[in-house]
Structures are given as structure tokens and as C-alpha cells.
Design an enzyme around this catalytic site. Sequence first.
Site, PDB file in Angstrom:
ATOM      1  N   GLY A  23       0.810  -1.219   0.000  1.00  0.00           N
ATOM      2  CA  GLY A  23       0.000   0.000   0.000  1.00  0.00           C
ATOM      3  C   GLY A  23       0.838   1.261   0.000  1.00  0.00           C
ATOM      4  O   GLY A  23       0.498   2.243  -0.645  1.00  0.00           O
ATOM      5  N   PHE A  24       1.936   1.251   0.752  1.00  0.00           N
ATOM      6  CA  PHE A  24       2.855   2.398   0.842  1.00  0.00           C
ATOM      7  C   PHE A  24       2.165   3.657   1.364  1.00  0.00           C
ATOM      8  O   PHE A  24       2.635   4.765   1.115  1.00  0.00           O
ATOM      9  CB  PHE A  24       3.526   2.688  -0.498  1.00  0.00           C
ATOM     10  CG  PHE A  24       4.253   1.501  -1.086  1.00  0.00           C
ATOM     11  CD1 PHE A  24       5.172   0.793  -0.335  1.00  0.00           C
ATOM     12  CD2 PHE A  24       4.025   1.102  -2.388  1.00  0.00           C
ATOM     13  CE1 PHE A  24       5.848  -0.296  -0.866  1.00  0.00           C
ATOM     14  CE2 PHE A  24       4.693   0.009  -2.936  1.00  0.00           C
ATOM     15  CZ  PHE A  24       5.607  -0.687  -2.165  1.00  0.00           C
ATOM     16  N   THR A  47       4.109  -7.216   5.004  1.00  0.00           N
ATOM     17  CA  THR A  47       5.301  -6.904   5.787  1.00  0.00           C
ATOM     18  C   THR A  47       5.704  -8.024   6.739  1.00  0.00           C
ATOM     19  O   THR A  47       6.786  -7.970   7.308  1.00  0.00           O
ATOM     20  CB  THR A  47       5.039  -5.637   6.605  1.00  0.00           C
ATOM     21  OG1 THR A  47       3.750  -5.770   7.220  1.00  0.00           O
ATOM     22  CG2 THR A  47       5.021  -4.412   5.720  1.00  0.00           C
ATOM     23  N   ASN A  78      11.690 -10.165  13.607  1.00  0.00           N
ATOM     24  CA  ASN A  78      11.929 -11.119  12.525  1.00  0.00           C
ATOM     25  C   ASN A  78      12.970 -10.524  11.585  1.00  0.00           C
ATOM     26  O   ASN A  78      12.693  -9.600  10.817  1.00  0.00           O
ATOM     27  CB  ASN A  78      10.622 -11.409  11.775  1.00  0.00           C
ATOM     28  CG  ASN A  78      10.787 -12.503  10.729  1.00  0.00           C
ATOM     29  OD1 ASN A  78      11.858 -12.633  10.121  1.00  0.00           O
ATOM     30  ND2 ASN A  78       9.754 -13.286  10.527  1.00  0.00           N
ATOM     31  N   LYS A 130      14.380 -11.594   8.953  1.00  0.00           N
ATOM     32  CA  LYS A 130      14.144 -11.739   7.514  1.00  0.00           C
ATOM     33  C   LYS A 130      13.148 -10.680   7.025  1.00  0.00           C
ATOM     34  O   LYS A 130      13.396  -9.990   6.028  1.00  0.00           O
ATOM     35  CB  LYS A 130      13.599 -13.140   7.232  1.00  0.00           C
ATOM     36  CG  LYS A 130      13.729 -13.564   5.803  1.00  0.00           C
ATOM     37  CD  LYS A 130      13.474 -15.059   5.682  1.00  0.00           C
ATOM     38  CE  LYS A 130      13.956 -15.544   4.332  1.00  0.00           C
ATOM     39  NZ  LYS A 130      14.082 -16.990   4.308  1.00  0.00           N
ATOM     40  N   GLN A 136      12.144  -5.406   4.532  1.00  0.00           N
ATOM     41  CA  GLN A 136      11.569  -4.055   4.559  1.00  0.00           C
ATOM     42  C   GLN A 136      12.610  -3.007   4.180  1.00  0.00           C
ATOM     43  O   GLN A 136      12.345  -2.092   3.403  1.00  0.00           O
ATOM     44  CB  GLN A 136      11.024  -3.730   5.954  1.00  0.00           C
ATOM     45  CG  GLN A 136       9.674  -4.338   6.229  1.00  0.00           C
ATOM     46  CD  GLN A 136       8.613  -3.776   5.302  1.00  0.00           C
ATOM     47  OE1 GLN A 136       8.348  -2.595   5.290  1.00  0.00           O
ATOM     48  NE2 GLN A 136       8.020  -4.630   4.504  1.00  0.00           N
ATOM     49  N   GLY A 186      10.581  -0.068   8.466  1.00  0.00           N
ATOM     50  CA  GLY A 186       9.892  -0.030   7.183  1.00  0.00           C
ATOM     51  C   GLY A 186      10.239   1.305   6.572  1.00  0.00           C
ATOM     52  O   GLY A 186      11.187   1.433   5.805  1.00  0.00           O
ATOM     53  N   GLU A 187       9.468   2.298   7.014  1.00  0.00           N
ATOM     54  CA  GLU A 187       9.642   3.622   6.421  1.00  0.00           C
ATOM     55  C   GLU A 187      11.045   4.196   6.629  1.00  0.00           C
ATOM     56  O   GLU A 187      11.575   4.897   5.778  1.00  0.00           O
ATOM     57  CB  GLU A 187       8.574   4.550   6.988  1.00  0.00           C
ATOM     58  CG  GLU A 187       7.224   4.217   6.364  1.00  0.00           C
ATOM     59  CD  GLU A 187       6.039   4.676   7.175  1.00  0.00           C
ATOM     60  OE1 GLU A 187       5.894   4.195   8.315  1.00  0.00           O
ATOM     61  OE2 GLU A 187       5.274   5.506   6.680  1.00  0.00           O
TER      62      GLU A 187
END
Length: 754
Positions: free
Chosen positions: A244-245, A473, A640, A642, A647, A713-714
Site C-alpha cells: 500500500g505504501f 510486511t 523477525n 528476515k 523491509q 519499514g519507512e
Amino acid sequence: MTIAAQMGSGAGTMKTSLIGAAVPRIDGPLKTTGVAQYAADFHFPGLTHAMPVQSTIASGRITKLDVSRAEKMPGVLLVLHHGNIGKLYRVVPNDFSATSSEARPPFEDEKIYYWGQFVAVVIAETLEQATAAAKAVVVEYETAKPVMTVSLADYKGERKSVSKRGKADEAFASAPVRVDQLYVTPVETHNPIEMHATVATWDGDRVILYETSQGVVNARMAMAQILGVPRENVQVITKFLGSGFGGKLFPWPHSALAAVASKRLGRPVKLSLTRKMMFSNVGHRPRCAQVIKIGATAEGKLVSLRQDYLNHTSFIDDVDEGCGEATPYLYSVPNLEVTSALVQRNTGTPSPMRGPGAVPGLFAMESAMDELAIALKIDPVELRLRNEPVKDEGTGQQFSSRHLKECLETGAKKFGWEKRTPAIGSMKRDGKILGWGMAAASWGAYRFPATATVEFCANGRICVRSATQDIGTGTYTVFAQIIHDRTGIPFERIDVILGDTGLPEGAMSGGSWATASSIPSIVGAVDNAKKTLLTLAATTPGSPHMKADPAKLELTSGRVHAADKHPDSGVSFEEIVDLAKLSGVMGEGKTLATFEDAKTKDMSLHSYGCQFVEVEWEPEMARLRVSRVVSVIDGGKIINLKAATNQIMGAVVMGVGMGLLEQTIYDQRTGQPINGSMADYLVATCADSPKIDVTFLDHPDLVMNEYGARGVGEIGLAGVAPAITAAVYHATGIRVRELPVRIEDLLKSKVLEA
Ligand code: MOS
């Protein structure tokens, strides 16, 4: 290595933990075999197909809408428009629990605010019939000249104060070394693999929406308000998301259109956007212009920092990109001022896009820091180290956990930064010129309210439920890891049930906060269920632990046993559940938001990181490639390895796109995005991807949750673009302050040969 192999065959009675391990996704097989159902994969008997009709002007009003021909075409069931949509409502403004991307519900009036705006929707038996009939709808307009070319740099209007301390202008005026520059980031469009889609089905007064949503709970609340139905009559389901971003955080107008059409027809309706519509109707990162003024002493101590930013928004909504987010706390500087402003344009409404605010904000600030380092003749890593704050100078708060210095030092070492020679074009390899650049990164750490339940079932399985969603994710897997960690039960016996508003309300998958927000609720739920189970073990007739003190019982690998005895001496949990004649033993857990929790509400909560980038420059053919990226992330405890690495790698690739390729271009006359396809809007592909080295510092941030996980992530995107432009400067002598870097910019380079 498979999950079973990692856990070992002896896992039956051993205390094992997979927290921090590189665990493959538990939903991987469902995806690779095609079993996983994404929103548009849901099919029902009598399913109909919707195709919107889009405005061909960007500003004005509809004067005539003729659907007579479309209505008579084969298979056409319904054409909805302003004249017959009926009443749709707005959501309560600024209510974060029910946010809609566009304040204006579809077809609210006959005004046109942007090119591509939906003006009608055709529903037919087949997609082909709906598509053909949509083309036959005749719309006439009174056209106004669209506002597309507001010069963001020349803005003279009102500004909002974002952050202020000391006297930024006075300190800047008397600073010995100064940088004063304008940085521009273009409109970027989210391009997840999966298009936005809604499949709507009604059963009496209840509607089920199969949605492409990063937040089913919010979508349900918002859709209930827009449709004007009680929230208990709306169910939103997102089992899998093709990413989705940020574009899928909040519902867009097509969801309401599918819902209304389905109600009207009494049949299920599928509305899936085309790729082209993705460029006009479902958000984008707005264009941002930022002036940064930094003043420093000759020793490289910052004395003043000023950021005046501005972004465009639509004529429907006020969307502030928030470019000043990281500015007040990233470095120590006594005098600082950040201001923001908005200008309206005839585009669709902008929306969050991976790392909203901080990512474009850091492009400007970290670029300016690089320029300052050059002006000072101080190494850019060293300049940052010299300005490390001891507390958040924007708020006066303590940092919960900050290891930016360690990120910078680790990154420099892994990259081999000490071999860098600062002169432009001075580094070469295999006939190519190398450019080395770096930037720091940061992203907020948040916990939002969440609820989960965990159930020890009579069939020997354990179920965890929460209305959060896995947007690609690894959320399913993270849930399983937490349950496994606290019960020892192998993955094969853990059912993770997410993505449905029928479940206990979970967190939105946005702002990189889903994991940090979910953990306390899962931990609370499993611990509460365990407590009930152990009490049952001590009170249920027939239990071998009858009359034992529950506090002296333990659950290991699914077996209830005396804490001082080997697990094998105990009894399986399902035997206890069965003896008690129960279908299962459930516990519930809740997460308190960081802004409500006394432990966190007065702390500065952020993740940190840095990006080191190498570019290869071949001047004779004007070819530039990002060849190598070292990314070091301080994201708290990694659950996690991985999924987290994945990400950051994905974000770095997106950063190459942001640095070199991505830009949505509008036709200035019509307001139409002219590169609205995957052929014309370039995203970084495998061929553009550099070698990526990801390192996590792994310092648990224990005010965040029981495991100390913040979110990753971001932050992987933050800092990539300014590190690229710093590297480009080092290779070519060209400072690019407006993204993306274009060949035309580089042709001005005086570095003509390798
Ligand atoms: Mo992210 S932009 O919060 O999906």
C-alpha cells in the site's frame, strides 16, 4: 531453512525462541500457491463489475451528463452519478478513528476538482461491458483554467509555525559558515503491485466490504459514516494486501461507489481501479519545496537551523506533508525555526506515502548538512557526530533509546568510508568514477491502541485474533513468533487470524507501527489465557495438577507441568481444556497508545539510521548507477530478521527510484498525469538495484513494549535520496537539489573522464 528445521525436532519439550530469528513467512506458501485471496480475488454468485467514468477536465463543473446510450448497452445494470447516487455523508473532520482520504464523498456536487475525478460509475454483468458503457457516458463541462503551476518557491502567503526555539534568523546572520538553499521533491505516485479494489456484498442491512486496506478498523468506521449506516452493519475484510505504501491507509471514493451500487442492485459489485486511475484518484506524495538555512561555527557546531517548507494539496482537502517532522530533534542546535504552508492545486488529494514528511524533509536537511560539511571541509560523518544532542531539543524530552552515533560509526566501518578521498571525481574503479555519499535517517516510533485475543483450543491449536492486517510486511509471522515465544507451541499449531473487523480491534498498518502496537496486546492476551489455563489445571477434577498452586505451574511447549519438574511430566493443554469440558480457554490483551501511557507520553520516541551510498558515473556515456548501499538501522529489538531486512532492502530500492527515477508529471493544460502507467512512470527495478547491506543494531527499546520493538519499514527510505545526491556530487561536482537526478543535470558535470 524451514521453520520446522529451525525449531529442531526436539522442540517438543525445549524452551525455544524465534524472536529475532530470520523466520520465513507463515503465509508464504499461501501466496506462492495462489491460495491467498486479495480483495479483487473474491468472487460470489451473481458478481457484477463496476467501471468509473472519469472527468476529462481538472477544474470546472458538469453541465450535462447523458447516460441514455450507456444504459441501453448489453449487460448494463446501473449507471450512478450525482443525479441518482442518493445521500452520502462526510466523516467527522480530524477524527483519527474514522479517516477518509477525500473529505468529499463521491458525486457530492457537480464540481470538478481534478482530472480523472469520478463523475459516474457503470455497473454491468461483465467488466468488458462496464468498460464499454463507461466510454459511452457523455459528459459536458464548463471548464475553468486549472491551477497546476503554482510556484512553490515564490510563495508569499501565510505560514504556520511548526517548531521554534532561540532566534534562528539572528544566529544565522552572524554564523561564520552558512548554507541557504532550496530543495524540491516532486509528486510521486504509489505503485503497489495490487490495484485499489472493493468487492461489496449486502445481506439485508449489513454490508461486507472486501477491501485493499491498511486499516480495516478505520475503513469500517469511515465507511459507516459515509454510507450513513450503523458501524455494526459494516464489516471490512483485508486478508492479504499487495502492498500500500500509505495509499491504502484510508478509504477512497471508489469504496462508497461499490457499496452503494451493490445495495441498489442487490448483487455483489466489484470495483477494481485501473493502473491509470492509480495516478489520479488514490493519492500521491505532494510536491514539496523546502528552504533550509543552516549556520555553523568554523568547528562545525550548528548554531542555527531554519526550514520553511511548503507542499501542494488539492482543492478538497488540507494535507500537510509534515516535512519538519525530524528537524527539531535530529541535531543539537540552539536556534531553530520550522514553518509550513500549503498551496492548492487541481490535483487529486495527496496522501501519506512511505515515510511521509520525514522522507522529503530529510532529503532537504541531510542535503544541506552535506553542503555544510563541504563548506566547512569537515567529513560529513564527523559533522553529524559533532552535533549529536543529549535530549530532544524540540520538546525537551529524553530519548527512549537513541543510537544514531553507533549507526554512523557502524555504517562508516561497513562501507569502508575511511578510504574516501573528498575531492570531486577523485575515486575510480574499473574505468568508472565513484561517488560516495551518506545521510542520517530517522522515523517516529508509535504505539496505537490495539486488542487481541488468544485461545487455547480443545483441538490442541492456539488461535490469535486481531483486526490488524498483514500488508505484505510479515505481520502474520510476527504474531506467530510472539505466541510461540510465550507458549513453546510450534507454528503448525498456531492460527493467526487477522484482517477482519469482526475481530478485536487492532492497529492500523501505517507509520511502521503495527508490530510495536500489536505486541502488548498479544502478550497480554496469551498471558491472560495462560493464567486461566493454569488455574483450570489446578481446579478441574481429573487434572494431574488438581489442588496444585497455579503459581507453581508452568506451560512449556504446550504442556502444563509443575514449574520445578520436566515438561514431560505434565499434561498437554488440550487435555486440561477437554477435562474442563470447554471448547477453548481465551484471554484478551490491550495495548495502550504511546501518547496515553505515562511511561511513554513524555518521551521522545524514534528510530534512527544512516545510509551510505556508492554511485558509479560513466561520463562519456552519461550513465549513473547506484552500485552499493550500506544501511544501518536502530529500530529497537528486531522480531523477525528476515521480514525486517526485506523491509529495509525494499525501501532502499524505492529510495533509488526516489533519487533517480520517480516523478509524476501533469499536463499543465488539462491536469492529466501524463506518465500514468508503469511504462512511463519509472520505479526502480531489479536492474536498478544496488548491492544492499542491511545491519540492525538491535538495542531493545523497552518502553515501547515487552520485546523492545519499535518498527522498521519507512526508516529504510529515509536518507537514501540525500545520500545518493551527495554521492552524485562527489562523483560529478553537480549538486542536485530537485529530485529526481536527471541526465540533463549531470551533463553539466566538468568531470569528463574516468
Ligand atoms: Mo505508511 S505512508 O504510514 O503506509
